[in-house]
Design an enzyme around this catalytic site. Structure first.
Site, PDB file in Angstrom:
ATOM      1  N   CYS A 195     -11.228   3.257  -3.300  1.00 31.05           N
ATOM      2  CA  CYS A 195     -12.337   2.548  -2.616  1.00 31.05           C
ATOM      3  C   CYS A 195     -13.576   3.431  -2.431  1.00 31.05           C
ATOM      4  CB  CYS A 195     -11.861   2.043  -1.267  1.00 31.05           C
ATOM      5  SG  CYS A 195     -10.344   1.117  -1.381  1.00 31.05           S
TER       6      CYS A 195
ATOM      7  N   HIS B 130     -17.411   0.168   3.343  1.00 28.27           N
ATOM      8  CA  HIS B 130     -16.331  -0.425   2.555  1.00 28.27           C
ATOM      9  C   HIS B 130     -15.748  -1.600   3.350  1.00 28.27           C
ATOM     10  CE1 HIS B 130     -12.947  -1.019   0.084  1.00 28.27           C
ATOM     11  NE2 HIS B 130     -12.076  -0.506   0.911  1.00 28.27           N
TER      12      HIS B 130
ATOM     13  N   ASN C  69     -11.284  -7.296   0.128  1.00 27.08           N
ATOM     14  CA  ASN C  69     -11.384  -5.890  -0.273  1.00 27.08           C
ATOM     15  C   ASN C  69     -11.364  -5.786  -1.811  1.00 27.08           C
ATOM     16  OD1 ASN C  69     -10.981  -3.181  -0.821  1.00 27.08           O
ATOM     17  ND2 ASN C  69      -9.363  -2.907   0.699  1.00 27.08           N
TER      18      ASN C  69
HETATM   19  O1  UT7 Z   1      -9.169  -0.258   1.144  1.00 32.25           O
HETATM   20  C1  UT7 Z   1      -8.275   0.478   1.919  1.00 32.25           C
HETATM   21  C2  UT7 Z   1      -6.930  -0.126   1.918  1.00 32.25           C
HETATM   22  N1  UT7 Z   1      -6.435  -0.920   2.976  1.00 32.25           N
HETATM   23  C3  UT7 Z   1      -6.729  -0.869   4.279  1.00 32.25           C
HETATM   24  O2  UT7 Z   1      -7.578  -0.206   4.736  1.00 32.25           O
HETATM   25  C4  UT7 Z   1      -5.948  -1.712   5.201  1.00 32.25           C
HETATM   26  C5  UT7 Z   1      -5.875  -1.129   6.584  1.00 32.25           C
HETATM   27  N2  UT7 Z   1      -4.982  -1.899   7.424  1.00 32.25           N
HETATM   28  C6  UT7 Z   1      -5.278  -3.149   7.845  1.00 32.25           C
HETATM   29  O3  UT7 Z   1      -6.312  -3.699   7.551  1.00 32.25           O
HETATM   30  C7  UT7 Z   1      -4.277  -3.827   8.775  1.00 32.25           C
HETATM   31  O4  UT7 Z   1      -3.289  -2.898   9.144  1.00 32.25           O
HETATM   32  C8  UT7 Z   1      -3.615  -5.068   8.115  1.00 32.25           C
HETATM   33  C9  UT7 Z   1      -4.620  -6.201   8.005  1.00 32.25           C
HETATM   34  C10 UT7 Z   1      -3.052  -4.738   6.771  1.00 32.25           C
HETATM   35  C11 UT7 Z   1      -2.475  -5.556   9.021  1.00 32.25           C
HETATM   36  O5  UT7 Z   1      -2.955  -5.808  10.310  1.00 32.25           O
HETATM   37  P1  UT7 Z   1      -2.191  -5.221  11.584  1.00 32.25           P
HETATM   38  O6  UT7 Z   1      -2.891  -5.747  12.764  1.00 32.25           O
HETATM   39  O7  UT7 Z   1      -2.104  -3.735  11.422  1.00 32.25           O
HETATM   40  O8  UT7 Z   1      -0.778  -5.913  11.459  1.00 32.25           O
HETATM   41  P2  UT7 Z   1       0.660  -5.227  11.307  1.00 32.25           P
HETATM   42  O9  UT7 Z   1       0.823  -4.660   9.945  1.00 32.25           O
HETATM   43  O10 UT7 Z   1       0.904  -4.322  12.489  1.00 32.25           O
HETATM   44  O11 UT7 Z   1       1.586  -6.508  11.449  1.00 32.25           O
HETATM   45  C12 UT7 Z   1       1.601  -7.289  12.646  1.00 32.25           C
HETATM   46  C13 UT7 Z   1       2.473  -8.499  12.374  1.00 32.25           C
HETATM   47  C14 UT7 Z   1       3.813  -8.165  11.740  1.00 32.25           C
HETATM   48  O12 UT7 Z   1       4.793  -9.033  12.264  1.00 32.25           O
HETATM   49  P3  UT7 Z   1       5.774  -8.532  13.431  1.00 32.25           P
HETATM   50  O13 UT7 Z   1       6.520  -7.363  12.855  1.00 32.25           O
HETATM   51  O14 UT7 Z   1       4.890  -8.146  14.580  1.00 32.25           O
HETATM   52  O15 UT7 Z   1       6.624  -9.736  13.687  1.00 32.25           O
HETATM   53  C15 UT7 Z   1       3.595  -8.516  10.285  1.00 32.25           C
HETATM   54  O16 UT7 Z   1       4.796  -8.846   9.622  1.00 32.25           O
HETATM   55  O17 UT7 Z   1       1.809  -9.398  11.473  1.00 32.25           O
HETATM   56  C16 UT7 Z   1       2.684  -9.708  10.404  1.00 32.25           C
HETATM   57  N3  UT7 Z   1       1.903  -9.969   9.213  1.00 32.25           N
HETATM   58  C17 UT7 Z   1       1.411 -11.175   8.908  1.00 32.25           C
HETATM   59  N4  UT7 Z   1       1.500 -12.365   9.533  1.00 32.25           N
HETATM   60  C18 UT7 Z   1       0.878 -13.416   8.975  1.00 32.25           C
HETATM   61  C19 UT7 Z   1       1.494  -9.074   8.244  1.00 32.25           C
HETATM   62  N5  UT7 Z   1       0.753  -9.721   7.320  1.00 32.25           N
HETATM   63  C20 UT7 Z   1       0.681 -11.009   7.703  1.00 32.25           C
HETATM   64  C21 UT7 Z   1       0.064 -12.152   7.165  1.00 32.25           C
HETATM   65  N6  UT7 Z   1       0.171 -13.313   7.826  1.00 32.25           N
HETATM   66  N7  UT7 Z   1      -0.676 -12.109   6.025  1.00 32.25           N
END
Ligand code: UT7
Length: 327
Positions: A113, A252, A282
């Site tokens: 990125c 980004h 992204n």
């Molecule tokens: O370009 C650089 C590369 N990427 C990044 O910079 C990404 C950086 N990270 C993020 O943007 C965030 O961490 C995410 C958007 C990927 C995830 O958001 P989060 O608030 O950190 O969620 P999490 O991974 O802590 O997950 C929270 C919950 C989980 O469920 P439980 O375990 O609490 O029951 C996940 O399984 O949300 C769940 N979850 C979803 N639910 C509905 C994860 N993805 C999804 C989804 N829809 N698409």
């Protein structure tokens, strides 16, 4: 010795849109979750047969037109991509051929990125050598090709697109300086495990879905805010500037909450950060040149404005460019 300016920008986005409701039919997710956690509503997807080089060539043609030059005037091409058409030839070589240019140096860089930010700094230094008169920095990404559409944690985030900039030596100072960094010990947070020399393609790698991008989202989130804030601070401190001197930040577009977190960390108003994540998601290295092109074409950047671009990504890599807009 004068400076190096951006004399034209261009971008290309494929027509096909995947909305949050489309994704609701593919994985267990909801428009509400995606919007609240990421800020994304839609992303663009390349049709079959279209590759990173096709999008990159079109973005490059548009950047050349914006700069008022013919592609034949370009003296080097730097292409930032983690989704090259093939391992080799480089995507830059394929773009060169599609633009009908011969006998100039062209190469790809892999900084995920942060690729466009790295590319601008490399391009500026090539032009500073005095050997070249016009450079083209293009970032092109078909992220949909490495996206696992059964993995809800990743597939909601990514999209395809390309952006480019023509850079030229000038009496004026445009690309004032950059801050670039990386820490390879964080490599496992964001990677594409197979297809390279470590895990070449096999039935096993396909069966284990190892040709798709893997990500530790929550861990990345924290590093991202820290690395992006650090990059903005470093690049403006080097020029003894204050945050108030910056007219617009082009960040980004990985997650709206990351962008807002960086603004808060820096004590800068969130509305100084250009955001288009809701439309495209992204697109790795392509996010910044597309956002720069959009902001410029919308008249949000005026001649003389100071711009900071800032990114982080796989590697991990991160960095920022400080640019005075001279167009
Ligand atoms: O370009 C650089 C590369 N990427 C990044 O910079 C990404 C950086 N990270 C993020 O943007 C965030 O961490 C995410 C958007 C990927 C995830 O958001 P989060 O608030 O950190 O969620 P999490 O991974 O802590 O997950 C929270 C919950 C989980 O469920 P439980 O375990 O609490 O029951 C996940 O399984 O949300 C769940 N979850 C979803 N639910 C509905 C994860 N993805 C999804 C989804 N829809 N698409």
């Amino acid at each position: 010795m004068g400076g190096v300016v951006i004399s034209g920008t261009g971008s290309f986005l494929p027509e096909q849109v995947i909305t949050n409701s489309d994704l609701e039919m593919m994985v267990d997710t909801s428009d509400e979750w995606i919007t609240a956690r990421t800020g994304i509503k839609e992303r663009r997807i390349c049709p079959r047969g279209m590759a990173s080089s096709d999008m990159g060539a079109e973005a490059s043609r548009r950047a050349c037109a914006d700069a008022g030059i013919s592609p034949s005037e370009v003296d080097f091409i730097i292409c930032a991509t983690v989704t090259p058409d093939n391992f080799f030839p480089s995507t830059a070589c394929i773009i060169q051929s599609k633009l009908g240019i011969k006998n100039i140096p062209v190469f790809d860089i892999s900084a995920a990125c942060s690729g466009f930010i790295y590319g601008l700094e490399i391009g500026k230094n090539l032009l500073s050598s005095g050997v070249y008169k016009t450079g083209l920095v293009v970032a092109s990404e078909c992220m949909s090709r490495v996206t696992d559409y059964t993995d809800r944690a990743i597939c909601v985030l990514l999209g395809d697109g390309s952006g480019a900039a023509v850079i030229k030596p000038s009496e004026e100072e445009g690309i004032m300086g950059s801050y670039l960094s990386a820490d390879g010990s964080y490599g496992d947070l964001l990677n594409l495990p197979a297809g390279g020399s470590l895990n070449p393609a096999s039935f096993d790698t396909v069966e284990k879905r190892m040709h798709f991008m893997k990500m530790e989202g929550a861990a990345l989130f924290k590093v991202a805010i820290r690395a992006m804030s650090e990059s903005v601070n470093k690049v403006i401190e080097r020029f003894n500037l204050k945050k108030n001197d910056i007219a617009i930040v082009i960040p980004h577009q990985a997650n709206l909450r990351i962008i807002n977190g960086v603004a808060k960390d820096l004590g800068m108003p969130a509305d100084k950060f250009y955001v288009n994540i809701e439309k495209y998601g992204n697109m790795s290295a392509a996010c910044i040149p597309i956002a720069l092109d959009e902001a410029s074409k919308k008249g949000l950047i005026k001649k003389g404005d100071l711009i900071v671009t800032v990114a982080f990504g796989g590697g991990l890599t991160w960095g920022a460019n400080l640019i005075r807009w001279t167009k």
